[in-house]
Scaffold this motif. Structure first.
Motif, short mmCIF file in Angstrom:
data_model
loop_
_atom_site.label_atom_id
_atom_site.label_comp_id
_atom_site.label_asym_id
_atom_site.label_seq_id
_atom_site.Cartn_x
_atom_site.Cartn_y
_atom_site.Cartn_z
N LEU A 208 -12.59 9.21 29.19
CA LEU A 208 -11.66 8.24 28.59
C LEU A 208 -11.09 8.96 27.31
N ASN A 209 -11.38 10.01 27.05
CA ASN A 209 -10.80 10.65 25.82
C ASN A 209 -11.11 9.93 24.69
N MET A 210 -12.24 9.32 24.45
CA MET A 210 -12.61 8.62 23.36
C MET A 210 -12.70 9.42 22.15
N PRO A 211 -12.22 8.96 20.81
CA PRO A 211 -12.14 9.64 19.60
C PRO A 211 -13.61 10.07 18.95
N GLY A 212 -13.89 10.97 18.40
CA GLY A 212 -15.24 11.09 18.01
C GLY A 212 -16.33 11.41 18.97
N ASP A 213 -17.70 11.36 18.16
CA ASP A 213 -18.91 11.36 19.13
C ASP A 213 -19.33 10.16 19.46
N LEU A 214 -19.84 9.94 20.82
CA LEU A 214 -20.36 8.81 21.26
C LEU A 214 -21.70 8.21 20.37
N ASP A 215 -22.45 9.33 20.19
CA ASP A 215 -23.77 8.82 19.25
C ASP A 215 -24.17 7.57 19.64
N LEU A 216 -24.86 7.32 20.70
CA LEU A 216 -25.32 5.88 21.22
C LEU A 216 -26.33 5.32 20.20
N GLU A 217 -27.14 6.26 19.82
CA GLU A 217 -28.33 5.82 18.97
C GLU A 217 -27.84 5.07 17.73
N ASN A 218 -26.97 5.70 16.89
CA ASN A 218 -26.28 5.03 15.73
C ASN A 218 -25.60 3.77 16.04
N ARG A 219 -24.75 3.78 17.14
CA ARG A 219 -23.87 2.79 17.64
C ARG A 219 -24.53 1.35 17.82
N LEU A 220 -25.69 1.78 18.57
CA LEU A 220 -26.37 0.71 18.95
C LEU A 220 -27.21 -0.05 17.82
N LYS A 221 -27.86 0.95 16.90
CA LYS A 221 -28.42 0.31 15.51
C LYS A 221 -27.65 -0.14 15.05
N CYS A 222 -26.38 0.03 14.75
CA CYS A 222 -25.16 -0.82 13.96
C CYS A 222 -25.06 -2.24 14.63
N GLU A 223 -24.69 -2.02 15.85
CA GLU A 223 -24.42 -3.29 16.52
C GLU A 223 -25.73 -4.23 16.44
N ILE A 224 -26.93 -3.83 16.44
CA ILE A 224 -28.04 -4.85 16.44
C ILE A 224 -28.19 -5.33 15.08
N GLU A 225 -27.79 -4.51 13.98
CA GLU A 225 -27.67 -5.14 12.73
C GLU A 225 -26.74 -6.13 12.54
N LEU A 226 -25.42 -5.85 13.16
CA LEU A 226 -24.43 -6.81 13.29
C LEU A 226 -24.76 -8.15 13.52
N CYS A 227 -25.41 -8.13 14.88
CA CYS A 227 -25.89 -9.23 15.58
C CYS A 227 -26.73 -10.06 14.71
N GLN A 228 -27.64 -9.22 14.05
CA GLN A 228 -28.84 -10.06 13.30
C GLN A 228 -28.01 -10.89 12.17
N ASN A 229 -26.88 -10.21 11.71
CA ASN A 229 -26.05 -10.72 10.64
C ASN A 229 -25.09 -11.79 11.02
N GLY A 230 -25.30 -12.28 12.35
CA GLY A 230 -24.22 -13.28 12.64
C GLY A 230 -22.99 -13.05 13.63
N LYS A 231 -22.92 -11.65 14.13
CA LYS A 231 -21.81 -11.43 14.92
C LYS A 231 -22.31 -12.04 16.15
N PRO A 232 -21.21 -12.43 16.89
CA PRO A 232 -21.40 -13.09 18.32
C PRO A 232 -21.97 -12.12 19.28
N GLU A 233 -22.83 -12.67 20.43
CA GLU A 233 -23.07 -11.64 21.38
C GLU A 233 -22.11 -11.30 22.16
N PRO A 234 -22.57 -10.06 22.67
CA PRO A 234 -21.29 -9.48 23.65
C PRO A 234 -21.32 -10.35 25.01
N GLU A 235 -20.03 -10.49 25.62
CA GLU A 235 -19.95 -11.28 26.57
C GLU A 235 -20.02 -10.10 27.85
#
Length: 267
Positions: A208-235
């Motif tokens: 999909l020619n996404m920008p930058g590096d996927l870096d799943l480990e860090n992205r998942l860690k950030c999303e977990i922290e956001l959800c713990q701080n009140g971000k709505p769960e993914p659909e």
């Protein structure tokens, strides 16, 4: 995700790297990066990573660290997981393996696979269409479809030998793009149980020619922290796109209907 080999290929000079890619692919699958190969960009992308770079310098095959990429243009890199401890001796095994392969020798596969396990093969074909009709037969490879309507994107991923697809709903798509789907899908416990799932997302990111590096480990860690701080769960739904749209439509209709108080009996 790691370990994985990445070739750095200038689109204007693909003929140089092509023979080396073919030789390595006899033993290991590899990625090709034809976008982020400039020294300054490489230093930013690989900063802090557990990786070594390799190249031919005056006909000598050498191994070097990230700090040297602005002096010697790398041909290939091996990236290991950040928690994997690699000694100098271990990296020399990798250097010996690549040198042998590129010089048409016979590598010691028992020696290298102890450090770099051969990943399970990933189907080469990724379908990118706007079709919302699921295939009638059970799939034997990964498939990605999407549909955008009213600034909402419905991303459908089908996994080999599973009965139901995964559909991720991304609202405000014009702003967010495809980025949320790469982490949202992990709310399903059945996703991520095999390394092929991670490898497919890596390949889809590149496709999909996404920008930058996927870096799943860090992205998942950030999303977990956001959800713990009140971000709505993914659909995320275990339905195809048409099924998700139908379910959301019924839900919207129920919320829009006025309450008929005559249907209730006062106790």
């Amino acid at each position: 995700m790691a370990p994985f080999f990445t070739f750095f290929v200038d689109k204007k000079e693909t003929q140089y790297a092509a023979p080396f890619i073919r030789k390595l692919n006899k033993y290991y699958p590899s990625f090709v990066d034809s976008i982020y190969f400039e020294p300054v960009v490489l230093k930013g992308r690989y900063a802090g990573s557990n990786a070594k770079f390799f190249a031919f310098d005056y006909d000598e095959f050498i191994m070097f660290d990230l700090e040297t990429v602005d002096l010697i243009e790398p041909l290939i890199a091996l990236t290991m997981d950040s928690f994997t401890r690699m000694s100098r001796k271990d990296w020399l095994v990798v250097h010996k393996f690549l040198k042998t392969v590129f010089e048409d020798g016979v590598p010691d596969m028992d020696e290298i696979t102890k450090l770099v396990p051969i990943p399970e093969p990933l189907p080469e074909k990724i379908l990118l269409t706007k079709s919302i009709e699921p295939p009638k037969e059970q799939r034997k490879d990964y498939d990605f479809n999407y549909l955008v309507e009213n600034n909402t994107c419905y991303c459908q991923i089908e996994k080999p030998y599973t009965d139901l697809p995964y559909t991720i709903v991304i609202r405000d798509f014009e702003t967010k793009g495809f980025i949320p789907l790469f982490t949202d899908i992990y709310v399903c416990q059945s996703w991520g149980v095999t390394n092929l799932d991670h490898a497919f997302l890596q390949k889809l990111w590149l496709y999909l020619n996404m920008p930058g590096d996927l870096d799943l480990e860090n992205r998942l860690k950030c999303e977990i922290e956001l959800c713990q701080n009140g971000k709505p769960e993914p659909e995320v739904y275990r339905l195809d796109i048409s099924g998700v749209k139908e379910q959301l439509s019924r839900k919207k209709k129920r919320h829009a209907e006025p309450i008929d108080h005559n249907k209730f009996v006062r106790l």
